[in-house]
Scaffold this motif. Structure first.
Motif, mmCIF file in Angstrom:
data_model
loop_
_atom_site.group_PDB
_atom_site.id
_atom_site.type_symbol
_atom_site.label_atom_id
_atom_site.label_comp_id
_atom_site.label_asym_id
_atom_site.label_seq_id
_atom_site.Cartn_x
_atom_site.Cartn_y
_atom_site.Cartn_z
ATOM 1 N N THR A 157 -0.625 3.303 2.734
ATOM 2 C CA THR A 157 0.065 2.147 2.148
ATOM 3 C C THR A 157 -0.780 0.877 2.180
ATOM 4 O O THR A 157 -0.341 -0.167 1.702
ATOM 5 C CB THR A 157 1.410 1.881 2.849
ATOM 6 O OG1 THR A 157 1.161 1.620 4.231
ATOM 7 C CG2 THR A 157 2.359 3.061 2.684
ATOM 8 N N SER A 158 -1.990 0.947 2.697
ATOM 9 C CA SER A 158 -2.861 -0.228 2.778
ATOM 10 C C SER A 158 -3.004 -0.892 1.412
ATOM 11 O O SER A 158 -3.435 -0.256 0.447
ATOM 12 C CB SER A 158 -4.242 0.181 3.295
ATOM 13 O OG SER A 158 -5.114 -0.924 3.285
ATOM 14 N N GLY A 159 -2.598 -2.152 1.324
ATOM 15 C CA GLY A 159 -2.731 -2.917 0.090
ATOM 16 C C GLY A 159 -1.763 -2.545 -1.012
ATOM 17 O O GLY A 159 -1.790 -3.137 -2.085
ATOM 18 N N TYR B 282 6.264 -0.038 4.860
ATOM 19 C CA TYR B 282 6.167 -0.246 3.411
ATOM 20 C C TYR B 282 7.561 -0.450 2.835
ATOM 21 O O TYR B 282 8.486 0.299 3.140
ATOM 22 C CB TYR B 282 5.473 0.950 2.744
ATOM 23 C CG TYR B 282 5.454 0.845 1.243
ATOM 24 C CD1 TYR B 282 4.742 -0.174 0.607
ATOM 25 C CD2 TYR B 282 6.160 1.732 0.453
ATOM 26 C CE1 TYR B 282 4.736 -0.285 -0.766
ATOM 27 C CE2 TYR B 282 6.156 1.629 -0.930
ATOM 28 C CZ TYR B 282 5.445 0.623 -1.529
ATOM 29 O OH TYR B 282 5.450 0.502 -2.902
ATOM 30 N N LYS C 268 4.593 2.871 7.809
ATOM 31 C CA LYS C 268 4.165 1.603 8.420
ATOM 32 C C LYS C 268 4.856 0.370 7.833
ATOM 33 O O LYS C 268 4.221 -0.644 7.559
ATOM 34 C CB LYS C 268 2.648 1.461 8.304
ATOM 35 C CG LYS C 268 1.921 2.589 8.996
ATOM 36 C CD LYS C 268 0.437 2.395 8.983
ATOM 37 C CE LYS C 268 -0.201 3.559 9.717
ATOM 38 N NZ LYS C 268 -1.605 3.425 9.890
ATOM 39 N N ASP D 146 -4.178 5.245 6.433
ATOM 40 C CA ASP D 146 -3.200 4.208 6.089
ATOM 41 C C ASP D 146 -3.018 4.199 4.572
ATOM 42 O O ASP D 146 -3.605 3.398 3.858
ATOM 43 C CB ASP D 146 -3.661 2.839 6.592
ATOM 44 C CG ASP D 146 -2.612 1.763 6.366
ATOM 45 O OD1 ASP D 146 -1.511 2.078 5.859
ATOM 46 O OD2 ASP D 146 -2.905 0.590 6.693
ATOM 47 N N TYR E 146 -8.152 -1.963 -4.278
ATOM 48 C CA TYR E 146 -7.712 -2.356 -2.938
ATOM 49 C C TYR E 146 -6.224 -2.680 -2.861
ATOM 50 O O TYR E 146 -5.631 -2.633 -1.794
ATOM 51 C CB TYR E 146 -8.537 -3.548 -2.443
ATOM 52 C CG TYR E 146 -10.009 -3.219 -2.405
ATOM 53 C CD1 TYR E 146 -10.528 -2.409 -1.401
ATOM 54 C CD2 TYR E 146 -10.873 -3.680 -3.389
ATOM 55 C CE1 TYR E 146 -11.878 -2.071 -1.374
ATOM 56 C CE2 TYR E 146 -12.225 -3.349 -3.373
ATOM 57 C CZ TYR E 146 -12.715 -2.544 -2.359
ATOM 58 O OH TYR E 146 -14.040 -2.207 -2.343
ATOM 59 N N ASN E 147 -5.627 -3.061 -3.990
ATOM 60 C CA ASN E 147 -4.201 -3.393 -4.041
ATOM 61 C C ASN E 147 -3.545 -2.626 -5.182
ATOM 62 O O ASN E 147 -3.172 -3.202 -6.207
ATOM 63 C CB ASN E 147 -4.009 -4.902 -4.219
ATOM 64 C CG ASN E 147 -4.612 -5.662 -3.062
ATOM 65 O OD1 ASN E 147 -5.688 -6.242 -3.167
ATOM 66 N ND2 ASN E 147 -3.931 -5.632 -1.934
#
Length: 190
Positions: free
Chosen positions: A87-89, A114, A112, A85, A68-69
């Motif tokens: 770049t999420s996490g 980042y 977004k 998305d 997730y990260n």
């Protein structure tokens, strides 16, 4: 490496993102690392967005969840920047590597906000010139190895040659093209 390096791959079905994640796990394992390489499945079909993951460490990996990260994200198809998305996490101390002929400056507005490192590589051009077909996974695999510093270029290329010799035992003519794609990617990732 003191902690596991986590990588998330974004691609479309048929582009080889899953194969690249599994190949990375295979070659890292052969250099003595603890590894995980796995796809996230849904109703996949050719052209549909897919996600794959890698965890690489010098110590045993006990975490078996999705990532997730991530420290790094690999985007095999730049059209996903408009619908996923990516770049999420994503850790701002990490990096994102995107298959595109565009410059980093053209790509940044699509990310977004980042704030981490952004790398680009034209994997389409490399694969067309070295393989004669659009297989972006080999150049993208080399690009993430260079950007992340997971292993040396020499170790990576040596392990990949062994992997390709096994995988393409009945099609040895494709080995040299794939090796050229890997070598060029190391030089051309920006």
């Amino acid at each position: 490496m003191s902690k596991a390096i986590e990588i998330r791959w974004h691609g479309r079905g048929g582009q080889g993102a899953k194969t690249a994640a599994l190949l990375l796990a295979d070659v890292a394992f052969n250099t003595g690392m603890y590894v995980q390489g796995f796809p996230e499945y849904g109703p996949e079909r050719m052209g549909a967005p897919i996600t794959a993951y890698n965890r690489l460490s010098d110590t045993e990996i006990r975490n078996h969840s999705n990532i997730y990260n991530p420290d790094y994200v690999v985007v095999v198809d730049e059209t996903l920047l408009h619908s996923v998305d990516v770049t999420s996490g994503l850790n701002k101390d990490g990096a994102i590597v995107i298959n595109t002929p565009k410059s980093k400056e053209e790509i940044i507005p699509m990310l977004k906000g980042y704030e981490g490192e952004v790398y680009t590589i034209d994997a389409r051009k490399i694969s067309m010139e070295t393989l004669g077909k659009y297989f972006p996974n080999s150049p993208m695999l080399a690009a993430i190895v260079k950007v992340s510093g997971i292993m040396t270029q020499q170790d990576f290329l040596e392990q990949m040659r062994g992997s390709y010799n096994h995988k393409f035992a009945k099609k040895p003519e494709v080995i040299d093209g794939n090796m050229k794609a890997l070598e060029r990617a190391f030089q051309e990732v920006k």
